[in-house]
Design a protein around this motif. Structure first.
Motif, PDB file in Angstrom:
ATOM      1  N   GLY A 121      14.318  47.911  76.734  1.00 54.52           N
ATOM      2  CA  GLY A 121      15.292  47.606  77.854  1.00 54.52           C
ATOM      3  C   GLY A 121      15.526  46.198  77.844  1.00 54.52           C
ATOM      4  N   ALA A 122      14.537  45.406  77.417  1.00 54.28           N
ATOM      5  CA  ALA A 122      14.753  43.964  77.300  1.00 54.28           C
ATOM      6  C   ALA A 122      15.631  43.559  76.250  1.00 54.28           C
ATOM      7  N   ALA A 123      15.829  44.319  75.171  1.00 54.50           N
ATOM      8  CA  ALA A 123      16.554  44.104  74.067  1.00 54.50           C
ATOM      9  C   ALA A 123      18.049  44.526  74.537  1.00 54.50           C
ATOM     10  N   LYS A 124      17.986  45.701  75.159  1.00 57.88           N
ATOM     11  CA  LYS A 124      19.324  46.179  75.761  1.00 57.88           C
ATOM     12  C   LYS A 124      19.878  45.186  76.803  1.00 57.88           C
ATOM     13  N   SER A 125      19.194  44.506  77.692  1.00 61.79           N
ATOM     14  CA  SER A 125      19.706  43.560  78.549  1.00 61.79           C
ATOM     15  C   SER A 125      19.996  42.036  77.869  1.00 61.79           C
ATOM     16  N   HIS A 126      19.538  41.990  76.697  1.00 57.83           N
ATOM     17  CA  HIS A 126      19.873  40.839  75.908  1.00 57.83           C
ATOM     18  C   HIS A 126      21.235  41.347  75.241  1.00 57.83           C
ATOM     19  N   LEU A 127      21.299  42.343  74.828  1.00 56.28           N
ATOM     20  CA  LEU A 127      22.539  42.946  74.255  1.00 56.28           C
ATOM     21  C   LEU A 127      23.785  42.922  75.308  1.00 56.28           C
ATOM     22  N   GLU A 128      23.536  43.076  76.578  1.00 56.92           N
ATOM     23  CA  GLU A 128      24.835  43.028  77.472  1.00 56.92           C
ATOM     24  C   GLU A 128      24.957  41.475  77.795  1.00 56.92           C
ATOM     25  N   ALA A 129      23.921  40.772  77.895  1.00 62.86           N
ATOM     26  CA  ALA A 129      24.383  39.168  78.169  1.00 62.86           C
ATOM     27  C   ALA A 129      25.008  38.702  76.803  1.00 62.86           C
ATOM     28  N   THR A 130      24.728  39.219  75.610  1.00 60.54           N
ATOM     29  CA  THR A 130      25.573  38.924  74.375  1.00 60.54           C
ATOM     30  C   THR A 130      27.196  39.308  74.478  1.00 60.54           C
ATOM     31  N   ALA A 131      27.091  40.376  75.151  1.00 59.01           N
ATOM     32  CA  ALA A 131      28.486  41.032  75.390  1.00 59.01           C
ATOM     33  C   ALA A 131      29.256  40.033  76.299  1.00 59.01           C
ATOM     34  N   ARG A 132      28.654  39.572  77.431  1.00 57.24           N
ATOM     35  CA  ARG A 132      29.312  38.762  78.469  1.00 57.24           C
ATOM     36  C   ARG A 132      29.586  37.338  77.821  1.00 57.24           C
ATOM     37  N   ALA A 133      28.906  36.732  76.917  1.00 63.71           N
ATOM     38  CA  ALA A 133      29.101  35.663  76.248  1.00 63.71           C
ATOM     39  C   ALA A 133      30.316  35.843  75.209  1.00 63.71           C
ATOM     40  N   LEU A 134      30.101  36.847  74.574  1.00 66.89           N
ATOM     41  CA  LEU A 134      31.093  37.130  73.417  1.00 66.89           C
ATOM     42  C   LEU A 134      32.525  37.450  73.950  1.00 66.89           C
TER      43      LEU A 134
END
Length: 400
Positions: A246-259
């Motif tokens: 889940g921590a990795a998925k949260s990082h994935l979602e934060a990456t999406a916002r930045a991208l």
């Protein structure tokens, strides 16, 4: 020639061989499940890159993209060739997918190798330049146990652990094909477990792909990228969404916002995460409690359970504008609403708490679940003659 009869041999949910004919039939059935392009759909075939194209949601994204959205382009996966044993199931699924793409008139090439490596990124960029031009879509669907950082050479390993305290949960196993409900305890993350898991399953590699392709000038105006994700039920949250994954998925979602901000400025593009519903995959069967949860989900929903191919058809419709893009407050496409509906979750929770070895066959659709696990490797597929010898030495699709 290497035709032989292949019988399923397994350890738990892991099969030692795969069946080429079964894998081909699965791909054929997925193709048939995708509706033809909508009337008035775009005539130009968009260029797409699917990373993780041979299994699970990545395979569904590839097949649905080919038939529904008319994509052409590249699929990237990491599969083992036939040798003393059969090839991996993904090897045979890729061969079958390439055949269908060719029959449909789509120029789709598949590369086999480590998607985390810069060498693969360079190979993809070179192939795009030679054959396709700039990229319209990138679907990122990677689940892996390890990743080597190209910058540092460090290898990270992902773990399935809760955060904070140990977690005890029910899980489903099959002892000699007899279903058994057990309780298992998973120790909490320690040391750098969270950081290592985020380094493998978070957004770092996805962002690296975008940067590499952008630096090569290969992102088209309006370029769209989507990373596939999962949230799931409160019943599995401690080991999944609230755990290291889940921590990795949260990082994935934060990456999406930045991208998303970056791509909007660079090419009028966008980045999204797509939250998919539960499914039986080679990755999900390794997570404690998930097998039981998915079996109960099917027991509650029956044929109303939406398979990956249906979900990814919906995603392509939204990405291409065939259907309106529907996102939640966090900017995520939600393809899991059918699973997380309050009445569905209440029914699953009631069955979860009741479940024992004695009554699990009445609460979960175990026949379906057991067949789905076997289908991951090409076994138990309706219409396949498993007593007949089958050719196992099937070549990788050509990339020239």
């Amino acid at each position: 020639m290497s035709a032989r009869v292949i019988a399923p041999r397994r350890r738990g949910f892991l099969f030692l061989d795969s069946h080429p004919a079964g894998c081909q039939r699965i791909v054929d059935d997925m193709w048939q499940a995708v509706p033809a392009p909508a009337a008035g759909a775009q005539q130009r075939r968009p260029v797409a890159l699917v990373i993780g194209s041979s299994a699970g949601y990545g395979l569904a994204a590839t097949i649905a993209g080919l038939k529904r959205a008319g994509i052409r382009g590249i699929g990237v996966c990491f599969e083992k060739a036939p040798d003393r044993r059969t090839g991996t199931a993904g090897w045979y699924r890729t061969a079958a997918t390439a055949q269908l793409a060719h029959q449909a008139g789509s120029d789709m090439r598949f590369l086999n190798g480590d998607a985390f490596s810069d060498n693969m990124k360079e190979e993809v960029a070179d192939l795009l330049e030679r054959h396709y031009g700039r990229l319209d879509y990138l679907i990122y669907s990677v689940a892996a146990p390890r990743r080597t950082d190209p910058d540092t050479g460090s290898t990270y390993a992902s773990v399935l652990k809760p955060i904070g305290t140990a977690h005890r949960t029910k899980t489903l196993a099959f002892d000699n094909d007899v279903p058994v409900i057990r309780e298992v305890e998973t120790a909490p993350a320690e040391g750098d477990d969270i950081e290592q898991t985020v380094a493998v399953m978070g957004g770092a590699d996805w962002e690296r792909w975008i940067t590499h392709l952008s630096d090569r000038g290969l992102l088209n105006d309006g370029f769209t990228t989507a990373a596939l994700s999962y949230i799931g039920s409160s019943l599995t949250a401690a080991i999944y969404r609230q755990g290291t994954i889940g921590a990795a998925k949260s990082h994935l979602e934060a990456t999406a916002r930045a991208l998303n901000e970056r791509l909007d400025k660079e090419c009028g593009g966008r980045a999204l995460t797509s939250v998919n519903g539960a499914a039986v995959t080679q990755s999900s069967t390794a997570i404690p409690g998930i097998a039981l949860y998915v079996g109960l989900l099917r027991g509650v929903l029956g044929d109303s359970l939406v398979p990956p191919i249906g979900q990814l058809t919906d995603l392509w419709d939204q990405l291409t504008g065939t259907a309106p893009l529907k996102v939640d407050d966090d900017g995520r496409v939600r393809l899991d609403t059918w699973e997380l509906a309050d009445d569905v979750q209440a029914a699953i929770a009631e069955r979860w708490h009741q479940a024992t070895t004695d009554n699990i066959a009445d609460l979960a659709d175990l026949g379906w679940f057991h067949a789905e696990v076997q289908c991951l490797y090409g076994f138990a597929v309706p219409g396949v003659d498993y007593d007949a010898a089958v050719e196992t030495d099937i070549p990788w699709p050509t990339t020239t």
